[in-house]
Enzyme design. Structure first.
Site, mmCIF file in Angstrom:
data_model
loop_
_atom_site.group_PDB
_atom_site.id
_atom_site.type_symbol
_atom_site.label_atom_id
_atom_site.label_comp_id
_atom_site.label_asym_id
_atom_site.label_seq_id
_atom_site.Cartn_x
_atom_site.Cartn_y
_atom_site.Cartn_z
ATOM 1 C CD GLU A 358 88.057 61.244 24.442
ATOM 2 O OE1 GLU A 358 89.293 61.177 24.462
ATOM 3 O OE2 GLU A 358 87.332 60.863 25.392
ATOM 4 N NE ARG A 360 89.874 56.592 23.665
ATOM 5 C CZ ARG A 360 90.555 57.170 24.655
ATOM 6 N NH1 ARG A 360 90.127 58.309 25.166
ATOM 7 N NH2 ARG A 360 91.652 56.625 25.125
#
Length: 469
Positions: A358, A360
């Site tokens: 992920e 961010r």
């Protein structure tokens, strides 16, 4: 969806207009409508002509003729138009060679997917963005020679407790950083988000969750399912369209601006991603947090090229009002399984199929076709060149000693800096003709216009700092 299925949808829904949509460089959807009497199956083969010279950053007036080629898989009935209207997302094609126009973001995303297959490293890239947004009651601003102002009105705003409203002030609202996530009536936007979610599901975008976000004054998120790179970018554009128009129908106004107000959280767009081949998740392995060496190298590529990526994943001057060190923003270029202060997080998952990373630091004004493609190209460079990201971050990166802090690289601090890095670090993007030098040059020129406009404009804060000097 086959072309015949689209024509049946037109007939079954008594469609009166067909709306051809495409996305410009900045990430804004554009459209042109034709009456159903001027629409038939030939549009899918011959396209619809339009003037590309009027789109910022595209062809000049001397070479303006372009074609919109509708994708039948994107057919949807527009839920907001009074007259029955069919939406078709289009690729922009240059009629001189019949190929996807190099500056068309959706055509670029298709080239990125083709490049992945051509490398032999994988055959499918999955993306799952989480764009946050604000819903305000109203907003006003002006930019004039005599001065400027912006005023946000929100009954959910922490500042609104002393305002006298017609019918009274209920007093229920989230405080600063208090929006994650108490039940109504503190969260006043449940029904609005539910309406957005129902509309998205009806348009073929699977919704997994919706909730209030951290900030006061109506910060929200609707979580939708991951998909392949181009389709997931299509869905992100649909999500934005639905959010903006549903809020409008409720007499409110929504924005994906990363930092619309000072003193509380900005809006990010965490981007989950993984690469697959022959039905196997190449990110799954026996290394750190269940990752493969492939995944670690992919992270290494994203970290190495992060500052060049910022020009695409954080494409506004306002983006860097969110990415400020010392304020719990994802500015530190490190990775971790549990540490949300790292700019790359490895989510906890139950099995290998869900293994992913992920990123961010991106934000929701990023053009999804460009952002997802650029992230993948950076990751693939890491794999191709075996760029290891080093050890994972185990400490809270927001509270390091000065000596430790100096050892961890950061994202860019301004759009101008990001554009400088993109100019210097571009080769990884141009492989396979995904991005071109011509596209990068035109993009830098387009974005420098925004930088120059901000450079030239006095800011109200400056009057407080310098007026009496």
């Amino acid at each position: 969806m086959a072309i015949a299925d689209v024509m049946k949808k037109v007939k079954d829904n008594n469609v009166k207009f067909v709306d051809f949509r495409f996305t410009d460089t900045r990430g804004k959807e554009q459209h042109v409508s034709v009456p159903v009497s001027a629409f038939d199956e030939s549009k899918f083969k011959q396209g619809h002509a339009f003037d590309g010279s009027s789109i910022a950053g595209w062809k000049g007036i001397q070479a303006s003729d372009m074609l919109l080629m509708p994708d039948p898989d994107t057919a949807n009935i527009d839920p907001f138009m009074e007259e029955p209207t069919l939406i078709l997302t289009c690729d922009v094609v240059d009629p001189t060679d019949g190929k996807g126009y190099e500056r068309c973001p959706r055509s670029l995303a298709r080239r990125a997917e083709a490049y992945l297959k051509s490398t032999g490293l994988g055959d499918t890239a999955y993306f799952g963005p989480e764009p946050e947004f604000f819903i305000f009651d109203s907003i006003t601003w002006s930019q004039e020679m005599r001065g400027c102002h912006v005023t946000i009105n929100s009954e959910e705003g922490a500042w609104d407790s002393s305002t006298q409203h017609e019918g009274g002030n209920t007093g229920h609202r989230p405080g600063v950083k208090g929006g994650y996530f108490p039940v109504p009536p503190v969260d006043s936007l449940q029904d609005v988000r539910s309406a957005m979610s129902i509309t998205l599901e009806a348009m073929g975008v699977p919704v997994e969750v919706h909730h209030h976000e951290v900030a006061t004054a109506g910060q929200c998120e609707i979580g939708t399912k991951f998909s392949t790179l181009t389709q997931r970018a299509d869905w992100t554009q649909l999500l934005k369209y639905v959010v903006l128009n549903t809020a409008h129908n409720y007499g409110k106004t929504a924005t994906f601006m990363p930092k619309p107000m000072v003193g509380d959280n900005g809006s990010g767009m965490h981007v989950h991603q993984s690469i697959w081949k022959d039905g196997k998740n190449l990110f799954a392995g026996s290394g750190y947090a269940g990752l493969s060496e492939f995944a670690l190298f992919y992270i290494g590529g994203v970290i190495k090229h992060a500052r060049a990526l910022n020009a695409i994943t954080n494409p506004g001057t306002n983006s860097y009002k969110r990415l400020v060190p010392g304020f719990e923003a994802p500015v530190k270029l490190a990775y971790s399984a549990k540490n949300r202060s790292a700019s790359i997080r490895i989510p906890f998952v139950e099995g290998d199929k869900a293994r992913r990373i992920e990123a961010r630091f991106p934000d929701p004004i990023a053009n999804p076709y460009l952002a997802f493609s650029a992230l993948m190209m950076a990751g693939l460079d890491g794999v191709q060149n075996k760029i290891h990201p080093g050890e994972p971050a185990t400490k809270d990166l927001y509270h390091l000693t000065p000596e430790e802090d100096a050892q961890v690289p950061t994202v860019c601090s301004s759009l101008e800096q990001a554009l400088e890095y993109l100019d210097k670090d571009r080769e990884f993007l141009t492989r396979g003709g995904v991005f071109t030098d011509d596209w990068i040059n035109s993009y830098i020129d387009l974005k420098m216009e925004e930088v120059t406009k901000m450079r030239m404009t006095p800011h109200p804060i400056e009057f407080g700092m310098y007026y009496s000097c």
